[in-house]
Design an enzyme around this catalytic site. Structure first.
Site, PDB file in Angstrom:
ATOM      1  CB  SER A 256      -3.591  -1.417   0.227  1.00 12.65           C
ATOM      2  OG  SER A 256      -2.369  -1.382  -0.477  1.00 12.65           O
ATOM      3  CE  LYS A 257      -4.199   3.856   5.681  1.00 13.40           C
ATOM      4  NZ  LYS A 257      -4.287   2.959   6.805  1.00 13.40           N
ATOM      5  NE  ARG A 258       0.922  -2.652  -1.770  1.00 16.60           N
ATOM      6  CZ  ARG A 258       1.455  -3.285  -2.781  1.00 16.60           C
ATOM      7  NH1 ARG A 258       2.594  -2.867  -3.297  1.00 16.60           N
ATOM      8  NH2 ARG A 258       0.862  -4.346  -3.269  1.00 16.60           N
ATOM      9  CG  HIS A 259      -2.433   0.559  -4.765  1.00 17.87           C
ATOM     10  ND1 HIS A 259      -3.001  -0.447  -4.025  1.00 17.87           N
ATOM     11  CD2 HIS A 259      -1.516  -0.033  -5.552  1.00 17.87           C
ATOM     12  CE1 HIS A 259      -2.463  -1.603  -4.370  1.00 17.87           C
ATOM     13  NE2 HIS A 259      -1.552  -1.379  -5.285  1.00 17.87           N
ATOM     14  N   GLY A 260      -2.057   4.968  -2.931  1.00 18.15           N
ATOM     15  CA  GLY A 260      -2.482   6.371  -2.867  1.00 18.15           C
ATOM     16  C   GLY A 260      -3.668   6.497  -1.937  1.00 18.15           C
TER      17      GLY A 260
END
Ligand code: GLU
Length: 487
Positions: A256-260
């Protein structure tokens, strides 16, 4: 030519995600490997969430990746239209057929009633399922409800029995009886539901293999029932395991977005070479028979097979991706490299000559993972106005030995009467600095790099020196001296 027909069927409700791109790529590789057809179908039945803009961006991303399709909304084909919103009349025909055969029925339950019943089930700790209120309504009851103005949905009467699937990737999967209740195939507003439209389309478009993400498994159960009810031949199914991401504390969860970066557009915008992304995505779940990792598209097509797609989730490893991305940048021809990099310079491109840009980009490219990193490094290395010494370089330069090295270099430069510094001249200068300062290896090169580029790492130092020439080096050394205040 084979009879393989596979499809990528995005719902245009956002941009193309890494997971979706991998599904598209595997379908494309399978089609190209087998000599079959790859079809693009736009699943825009969810009117509230689908947009043309999003369809266009998905199409643009697929084109950027070079995953061309043989049939699709823009190119047409024998089994079109390829946009579900243009196929409503087709779905209606099949829904009417099921109604006539008594395999589907009109359901007058309102959304409020259904939500209330669902909440009730949840509060009792039960899994909500349709309770069959409208399953056996007789004609007069139906008429009464119709007169009350209720616009019915059409619900599918699920058959008895468990379902089995021989999944091409996961092996035998059993869906026990009772997992799902009668489900809606056409909504109150006349729109088909995803599960219904997909089955009609896969059948009419003669799809031989449905290859998609594992999160669709519960849909597959429903779809198998519909294939049988509609007496359509059943395609083969293969479900890919999820793509996961690892966060900073090492926890693994769905990417998801928090992984980049998770959207293909983000990779394009940071200057990734499309085939680097294809190469990396191919390895997210599939492996080459000889464990090769750097694979061109042609090699991928040649060696791809579903047998080598694994069942367990894969983790998007940013480090490995960046390694591959750098390899592809280094593999570009000079012309291609410059063509792809110049847009990242924006307006500042006008400040430099063609030659300066070409040489500079060439020197810097080997040290980057994304083309978008090049302009800043270029300014650092070649633009005296933008020369900035970073903190770690300052610390290093403050050591007395560093001062000796830098001053020796300054002396060598001043002695040299030419402007350009060829590799041989530089070699001579370095030898003489070595002799005079007694420094060698890191102790010699790091202060030189710091004084000339303001950084401890970056493009090859000798190339930077050659590129900026004698005056450029002297100007930077002067700035360095001022800033470090060696006195
Ligand atoms: N439209 C679905 C999605 O975007 C894919 C359906 C399918 O592959 O069957 O998730």
């Amino acid at each position: 030519m084979s009879d393989v027909r596979v499809r990528f069927a995005p719902s245009p409700t956002g941009s193309l995600h890494v997971g979706g791109a991998r599904t598209a790529l595997y379908n494309w590789l399978f089609a190209r490997h087998t000599g079959g057809k790859f079809i693009l179908r736009i699943e825009d039945t969810d009117q509230a969430r689908s947009t043309r803009e999003s369809e266009e961006s998905v199409v643009q991303d697929l084109k950027w990746l070079g995953l061309n399709w043989d049939e699709g909304p823009d190119v047409g084909g024998e089994y079109g239209p390829y946009r579900q919103s243009e196929r409503h009349h087709i779905y209606k025909g099949y829904a009417d057929k099921l109604l006539k055969e008594g395999i589907a029925y009109k359901c007058y339950c309102t959304d409020e009633e259904l939500t209330r019943k669902r909440d009730e089930a949840f509060s009792k700790g039960q899994i909500p399922q349709y309770d069959g209120t409208c399953r056996d309504l007789d004609a007069s009851a139906q008429q009464k409800l119709q007169l009350q103005g209720g616009k019915p949905a059409i619900r599918f009467k699920i058959p008895k029995g468990a379902k089995k699937l021989n999944d091409l990737i996961r092996g035998l999967i059993e869906f026990p009886e009772g997992m799902v209740g009668d489900f809606i195939i056409v909504k109150h507003d006349g729109f088909p539901t995803y599960n219904f439209a997909v089955v009609v389309d896969d059948a009419l478009m003669k799809i031989t293999h449905v290859l998609r993400a594992e999160e669709h498994l519960s849909n597959t159960n429903r779809q198998l029932m519909l294939f049988e009810a509609l007496k359509f031949p059943i395609p083969q199914f293969g479900h890919f395991a999820l793509v996961m991401g690892r966060d900073e504390s090492g926890n693994v969860s769905k990417l998801s977005k928090r992984h980049g970066a998770t959207s293909v557009a983000q990779y394009r915008d940071t200057g990734v070479i499309p085939d680097a992304l294809n190469n990396y995505l191919a390895l997210l779940g599939w492996s080459h028979p000889e464990a090769k990792e750097h694979l061109s598209k042609e090699e991928l097509i040649k060696s791809f097979s579903l047998e080598r797609v694994g069942k367990s989730p894969s983790i998007f490893d940013v480090g490995k991706f960046e390694w591959l991305s750098g390899l592809y940048i280094r593999g570009l021809s000079t012309d291609e490299l410059i063509k792809r990099t110049l847009p990242f310079f924006g307006d500042s491109v006008q400040k430099y000559s063609k030659e300066q840009l070409a040489n500079g980009i060439h020197v810097i490219a080997p040290s980057v993972r994304y083309l978008s990193e090049i302009p800043e490094k270029f300014f650092d290395a070649f633009d005296p106005d933008k020369f900035v010494i970073d903190e770690e370089s300052k610390v290093l330069l403050k050591a007395p030995q560093a001062k000796v090295v830098v001053e020796c270099f300054e002396h060598e430069l001043t002695q040299w009467k030419g402007e350009s510094i060829s590799p041989d001249i530089l070699k001579g200068m370095i030898n003489s600095i070595k002799e005079k300062s007694g420094a060698k290896g890191k102790a010699l090169f790091q202060p030189l790099r710091a004084a000339v580029t303001g950084k401890l790492s970056g493009p090859e130092l000798d190339q930077v020196i050659q590129n900026i020439g004698k005056e450029g080096c002297l100007a930077r050394i002067a700035k360095t001296k001022k800033e470090i205040s060696w006195g």
